[in-house]
Design a protein around this motif. Structure first.
Motif, mmCIF file in Angstrom:
data_model
loop_
_atom_site.group_PDB
_atom_site.id
_atom_site.type_symbol
_atom_site.label_atom_id
_atom_site.label_comp_id
_atom_site.label_asym_id
_atom_site.label_seq_id
_atom_site.Cartn_x
_atom_site.Cartn_y
_atom_site.Cartn_z
ATOM 1 N N VAL A 57 0.839 -1.208 0.000
ATOM 2 C CA VAL A 57 0.000 0.000 0.000
ATOM 3 C C VAL A 57 0.874 1.259 0.000
ATOM 4 C CG1 VAL A 57 -1.659 1.336 1.356
ATOM 5 C CG2 VAL A 57 -1.966 -1.134 1.088
ATOM 6 N N VAL A 58 1.865 1.309 0.915
ATOM 7 C CA VAL A 58 2.692 2.513 1.003
ATOM 8 C C VAL A 58 3.507 2.701 -0.271
ATOM 9 C CG1 VAL A 58 4.475 3.703 2.327
ATOM 10 C CG2 VAL A 58 2.793 2.308 3.505
ATOM 11 N N LEU A 59 4.008 1.579 -0.815
ATOM 12 C CA LEU A 59 4.774 1.654 -2.061
ATOM 13 C C LEU A 59 3.925 2.275 -3.168
ATOM 14 C CD1 LEU A 59 7.655 0.723 -2.691
ATOM 15 C CD2 LEU A 59 6.722 -1.386 -3.596
ATOM 16 N N GLY A 60 2.639 1.882 -3.212
ATOM 17 C CA GLY A 60 1.738 2.444 -4.215
ATOM 18 C C GLY A 60 1.534 3.936 -4.002
ATOM 19 N N ILE A 61 1.357 4.335 -2.728
ATOM 20 C CA ILE A 61 1.085 5.748 -2.447
ATOM 21 C C ILE A 61 2.303 6.612 -2.793
ATOM 22 C CG2 ILE A 61 0.631 7.414 -0.600
ATOM 23 C CD1 ILE A 61 -0.973 5.165 0.795
ATOM 24 N N ILE A 62 3.490 6.172 -2.316
ATOM 25 C CA ILE A 62 4.689 6.992 -2.536
ATOM 26 C C ILE A 62 5.053 7.028 -4.024
ATOM 27 C CG2 ILE A 62 7.151 7.237 -2.001
ATOM 28 C CD1 ILE A 62 5.915 7.515 0.573
ATOM 29 N N SER A 63 5.035 5.841 -4.657
ATOM 30 C CA SER A 63 5.497 5.780 -6.048
ATOM 31 C C SER A 63 4.574 6.526 -6.990
ATOM 32 C CB SER A 63 5.619 4.330 -6.505
ATOM 33 O OG SER A 63 6.423 3.604 -5.630
ATOM 34 N N SER A 64 3.271 6.591 -6.637
ATOM 35 C CA SER A 64 2.342 7.246 -7.554
ATOM 36 C C SER A 64 2.601 8.753 -7.595
ATOM 37 C CB SER A 64 0.896 6.964 -7.157
ATOM 38 O OG SER A 64 0.646 7.504 -5.885
ATOM 39 N N ASN A 65 3.342 9.259 -6.624
ATOM 40 C CA ASN A 65 3.780 10.650 -6.682
ATOM 41 C C ASN A 65 5.057 10.698 -7.531
ATOM 42 O OD1 ASN A 65 4.620 13.250 -6.272
ATOM 43 N ND2 ASN A 65 4.187 13.245 -4.078
ATOM 44 N N ARG A 66 4.872 10.667 -8.849
ATOM 45 C CA ARG A 66 6.011 10.510 -9.745
ATOM 46 C C ARG A 66 7.024 11.635 -9.600
ATOM 47 N NH1 ARG A 66 4.119 6.697 -14.266
ATOM 48 N NH2 ARG A 66 2.141 6.090 -13.384
ATOM 49 N N ARG A 67 6.532 12.836 -9.280
ATOM 50 C CA ARG A 67 7.425 13.980 -9.154
ATOM 51 C C ARG A 67 8.403 13.778 -7.995
ATOM 52 N NH1 ARG A 67 7.640 19.582 -7.832
ATOM 53 N NH2 ARG A 67 6.482 19.088 -5.966
ATOM 54 N N LEU A 68 7.851 13.303 -6.880
ATOM 55 C CA LEU A 68 8.664 13.073 -5.690
ATOM 56 C C LEU A 68 9.758 12.046 -5.971
ATOM 57 C CD1 LEU A 68 8.776 13.626 -2.521
ATOM 58 C CD2 LEU A 68 7.520 11.482 -2.310
ATOM 59 N N VAL A 69 9.363 10.950 -6.635
ATOM 60 C CA VAL A 69 10.323 9.885 -6.909
ATOM 61 C C VAL A 69 11.380 10.378 -7.888
ATOM 62 C CG1 VAL A 69 10.590 7.582 -7.899
ATOM 63 C CG2 VAL A 69 8.651 8.074 -6.405
ATOM 64 N N LYS A 70 10.942 11.128 -8.878
ATOM 65 C CA LYS A 70 11.882 11.614 -9.888
ATOM 66 C C LYS A 70 12.865 12.624 -9.274
ATOM 67 C CE LYS A 70 11.892 12.276 -14.747
ATOM 68 N NZ LYS A 70 11.168 11.908 -15.919
ATOM 69 N N LEU A 71 12.330 13.450 -8.380
ATOM 70 C CA LEU A 71 13.142 14.500 -7.761
ATOM 71 C C LEU A 71 14.240 13.907 -6.886
ATOM 72 C CD1 LEU A 71 12.609 17.525 -8.102
ATOM 73 C CD2 LEU A 71 11.604 17.522 -5.825
ATOM 74 N N ASN A 72 13.882 12.867 -6.126
ATOM 75 C CA ASN A 72 14.830 12.326 -5.157
ATOM 76 C C ASN A 72 15.530 11.067 -5.634
ATOM 77 O OD1 ASN A 72 14.412 14.208 -2.982
ATOM 78 N ND2 ASN A 72 12.372 13.340 -2.840
ATOM 79 N N GLY A 73 15.025 10.476 -6.721
ATOM 80 C CA GLY A 73 15.583 9.214 -7.191
ATOM 81 C C GLY A 73 17.046 9.359 -7.603
ATOM 82 N N ILE A 74 17.705 8.213 -7.741
ATOM 83 C CA ILE A 74 19.115 8.206 -8.115
ATOM 84 C C ILE A 74 19.177 8.012 -9.630
ATOM 85 C CG2 ILE A 74 21.364 7.169 -7.639
ATOM 86 C CD1 ILE A 74 19.919 8.192 -5.127
ATOM 87 N N ALA A 75 19.794 8.974 -10.333
ATOM 88 C CA ALA A 75 19.739 8.958 -11.792
ATOM 89 C C ALA A 75 20.350 7.705 -12.400
ATOM 90 C CB ALA A 75 20.416 10.209 -12.343
ATOM 91 N N SER A 76 21.463 7.237 -11.862
ATOM 92 C CA SER A 76 22.155 6.121 -12.522
ATOM 93 C C SER A 76 21.867 4.780 -11.852
ATOM 94 C CB SER A 76 23.665 6.371 -12.515
ATOM 95 O OG SER A 76 24.184 6.152 -11.215
ATOM 96 N N LEU A 77 20.810 4.714 -11.013
ATOM 97 C CA LEU A 77 20.564 3.496 -10.225
ATOM 98 C C LEU A 77 20.384 2.273 -11.126
ATOM 99 C CD1 LEU A 77 20.235 2.491 -7.353
ATOM 100 C CD2 LEU A 77 17.791 2.805 -7.571
ATOM 101 N N GLY A 78 21.198 1.260 -10.855
ATOM 102 C CA GLY A 78 21.065 0.006 -11.583
ATOM 103 C C GLY A 78 21.821 -0.048 -12.893
ATOM 104 N N GLU A 79 22.384 1.086 -13.303
ATOM 105 C CA GLU A 79 23.095 1.084 -14.587
ATOM 106 C C GLU A 79 24.590 0.872 -14.375
ATOM 107 O OE1 GLU A 79 22.097 4.675 -16.609
ATOM 108 O OE2 GLU A 79 19.972 4.128 -16.631
ATOM 109 N N PRO A 80 25.180 -0.031 -15.149
ATOM 110 C CA PRO A 80 26.618 -0.261 -14.995
ATOM 111 C C PRO A 80 27.411 0.939 -15.493
ATOM 112 C CG PRO A 80 25.757 -1.554 -16.815
ATOM 113 C CD PRO A 80 24.587 -0.896 -16.154
ATOM 114 N N PHE A 81 28.591 1.107 -14.944
ATOM 115 C CA PHE A 81 29.439 2.231 -15.355
ATOM 116 C C PHE A 81 30.639 1.711 -16.131
ATOM 117 C CE2 PHE A 81 33.280 4.748 -14.387
ATOM 118 C CZ PHE A 81 32.933 5.904 -15.065
ATOM 119 N N GLU A 82 30.783 2.207 -17.333
ATOM 120 C CA GLU A 82 31.970 1.869 -18.116
ATOM 121 C C GLU A 82 32.545 3.151 -18.678
ATOM 122 O OE1 GLU A 82 32.068 -1.830 -20.648
ATOM 123 O OE2 GLU A 82 29.952 -1.673 -20.252
ATOM 124 N N LYS A 83 33.847 3.265 -18.590
ATOM 125 C CA LYS A 83 34.475 4.490 -19.103
ATOM 126 C C LYS A 83 34.343 4.557 -20.621
ATOM 127 C CE LYS A 83 37.809 5.615 -15.575
ATOM 128 N NZ LYS A 83 39.196 5.505 -15.163
#
Lengths: 357, 303
Positions: free
Chosen positions: B277-303
């Protein structure tokens, strides 16, 4: 110290792609046998019990086929989602719901007879798995929630629901207070496929699903659209493919397949609803899907291998005194080893110039 | 009234495993790495910590070995994801399955054994208040966690180290271009996550419920991962979320004390239902998640 560097290959390597599962199996086997030796279990005895003994008798070979059925079904469904980057980790819960819904018929109509019963149970199983997965799809599409977490939480809830039914309303009144339902009547059981064994027609269903998955993935436009929708949402939107429908379709296919597997388990070898209907099939199927390279044909072999490990693990527990948890360790390390090996499909190690001995 | 008193007294201790594991995962995710193996690392920490204490090593060594075992698994994860660029989701699941398996494997001879927990330290005066008094009687680990949480907040928000971590998570290429060792920072963050998960597990098995049972972590590691999302990657909110889950997991016992006729399985499901339930409530606020989310989360880093 000179370390080799990992660089991208110009083209993906087909030989590595094919060799990866075998290399992974060898890596996992060696590391796990070493682990067994540390707690004083004879590695040679375990190796024999796990990977050789299952093939030495008709019956134990048939038991492998019996275990491979649900793994194959669930993994085919999951792989379609994984290809589209929709991570349904909750197949365990969808499997349990499938088993529960299928069991409703023999539990409420224990006297019923007729050829319609087991096919209807399978249908109920599909619907149960579908409905459970639909919750995740709704949460993901409408509420933007992470499908990994939601589907997994639903698995924990499914297990509690199962416990509730077996300790309460569905408990067999003549069952000496054991948490299990009544034994199902004859017509609620799937017909046996191989005489003298427990292998039933669900194996044929699993193979049919495999063929369907192959057509869907390799030949159909819907399969292509799904994959693009997951891999490149922006490109997909531009082409008029919707990401939401990719998510819905992925989860519903995965849920339906897992639900079918759950129904086939209660209507098959188990013959009643029990607490232990799923021995982690939903999680093992994730490994099957990856180990098979997310390819419908590869998944057939991977399902067979994981099924062998289940049967072999049981053997090793009896004959070599191996704790049953060792099977989970093996499964986890097999997936990890496969991920390591498949790195080299698109990459290779290069030694810095002049450093090579 | 008794129920409220009961929940207030036990909430923080119940929250501690969630809190410690979630703070570790928060640091890993801030650096841009999604480690889904928290459940397995917690379980291994719980098993190894319990075995240490049961074998007479004492609670301190229990935490040390529990933490090290969680960190060892995290380092395997870091090696394959950061060194070999494997898929983080699949690798995390593999580590999770391995950790759960290893915990059961090592813990098998100790199934259902118990150890003695730790006594509570009361704050004189405050702990004598009616109703809320219990809030001020906690074991040492809870008190240390309450000091650690604001300290971590300070480090992440106001020190160069915290800024570095955020830079690596937000834009690894830019961070690398100005000379920061992206891989090393991510490796350290993941290792810290494993350490915290191991401590959280050891707390669960040696102090909170001082016994070993296979499967005793029961999804708490996954809820910790969810808590990081609830807290939108902020320490303070993760703390509040952990308290909520501490209270919810006690709610079952509290409901029984006031004589509520609810099936125990429904009560046991409450943490999972609340998560959804809480996951649904928080995530549905897309602006909040986008604002605080981590841009590169889950993406591998290669030079």
């Amino acid at each position: 110290m000179v370390f080799p560097k990992l660089v991208r290959r110009e083209n993906a390597s087909l030989p590595v792609l094919i060799a990866a599962p075998f290399v992974a199996l060898a890596m996992a086997a060696v590391s796990n046998l070493v682990l067994y030796a540390t707690i004083g279990v004879d590695p040679a005895a375990v190796f024999k019990a796990m990977l050789i003994d299952p093939f030495t008798s008709y019956f134990s070979f048939s038991e492998i086929l019996l275990k491979a059925g649900p793994l194959l079904l669930i993994a085919q469904g999951l792989a379609i989602g994984f290809r589209a980057k929709v991570f349904n980790i909750g197949a365990e819960g969808q499997f349990i719901l499938g088993a529960i819904c299928a069991s409703a018929i023999p539990v409420y109509l224990p006297q019923a007879s007729g050829i319609w019963i087991w096919p209807t149970m399978l249908l109920f199983g599909v619907l149960g798995g579908l409905a459970w997965a639909a919750i995740t799809a709704f949460w993901r599409v409408r509420l933007n929630a992470n499908e990994i977490l939601v589907s997994l939480m639903l698995s924990f809830i499914a297990l509690q629901l199962l416990n509730y039914l077996l300790l309460g309303p569905w408990k067999d009144p003549m069952g000496f207070n054991f948490p299990q339902s009544v034994m199902f009547q004859y017509d609620a059981l799937l017909p046996i496929l191989l005489p003298g064994t427990r292998v039933n027609v669900s194996l044929i269903l699993a193979l049919l699903v495999t063929v369907a998955a192959w057509f869907f993935v390799q030949r159909s436009f819907a399969g292509y659209r799904l994959e693009v929708g997951g891999l490149a949402p922006n490109a997909a939107r531009y082409a008029g493919f919707s990401q939401s429908s990719a998510i819905w379709l992925s989860l519903l296919i995965g849920g339906a397949a897992a639900g079918l597997a759950g129904a086939a388990e209660v209507a098959g070898p188990v013959g009643q609803l029990q607490r232990s209907i799923s021995t982690g099939y939903g999680y093992a199927a994730i490994i099957v899907a990856y180990l098979g390279g997310l390819h419908p044909i590869g998944i057939v072999f991977a399902a067979f291998l994981l099924a062998t490990l289940y049967i072999g693990g049981d053997n090793a527990m009896v004959s070599a005194g191996l704790p049953i948890a060792a099977v989970n360790v093996f499964q986890g390390s097999l997936l990890l080893a496969y991920l390591i090996a498949s790195t080299f499909v698109r990459r290779k190690l290069v030694w810095p110039q002049g450093a090579r001995p | 009234m008794i129920a409220i008193e009961f929940i207030l007294a036990g909430m923080l201790a119940a929250a501690t495993p969630f809190l410690l594991a979630a703070l570790g995962e928060l640091v890993a995710e801030r650096s841009g790495v999604l480690n889904l193996g928290v459940e397995g690392m917690m379980a291994l920490g719980a098993s190894v910590g319990f075995i240490t204490v049961y074998s007479g090593g004492g609670h301190v060594m229990g935490f040390v070995f529990g933490a090290l075992s969680g960190m060892a698994l995290a380092l395997v994860f870091a090696f394959v994801t950061l060194g070999l660029h494997t898929n983080q989701v699949a690798s995390g699941l593999a580590i999770g399955i391995m950790g759960l398996g290893l915990s059961a494997y090592f813990g098998k001879p100790f199934e259902s054994f118990t150890v003695t927990g730790l006594g509570k330290i009361a704050i004189p005066g405050l702990s004598d208040f009616p109703v809320i008094g219990g809030l001020f009687r906690q074991d040492i680990v809870v008190w240390l966690s309450l000091i650690f949480t604001p300290a971590l907040w300070y480090v992440l928000k106001h020190t160069k180290l915290g800024l570095l971590l955020r830079a690596v998570g937000e834009n690894p290429h830019a961070a690398s271009a100005i000379g920061y060792p992206v891989i090393l920072i991510r490796l350290s963050a993941v290792a810290f996550g494993g350490l915290m998960a191991g401590i959280a597990g050891a707390y669960a098995s040696t102090i909170y419920t001082p016994l070993w049972a296979d499967g005793m972590i029961a999804g708490r590691g996954w809820i910790a991962v969810a808590l990081v999302v609830f807290g939108t990657w902020m320490v303070g909110r993760v703390f509040l979320g952990a308290c909520l889950f501490g209270a919810v997991s006690l709610g079952g016992i509290a409901a029984q004390t006031v004589g509520l006729a609810v099936p125990s399985q429904l009560l046991a499901s409450m943490p999972y239902i609340v998560t959804i339930v809480v996951l649904g409530i928080i995530s549905s606020n897309r602006r909040l998640v986008k604002l605080n989310g981590i841009a590169s989360l889950g993406e591998p880093f290669e030079k």
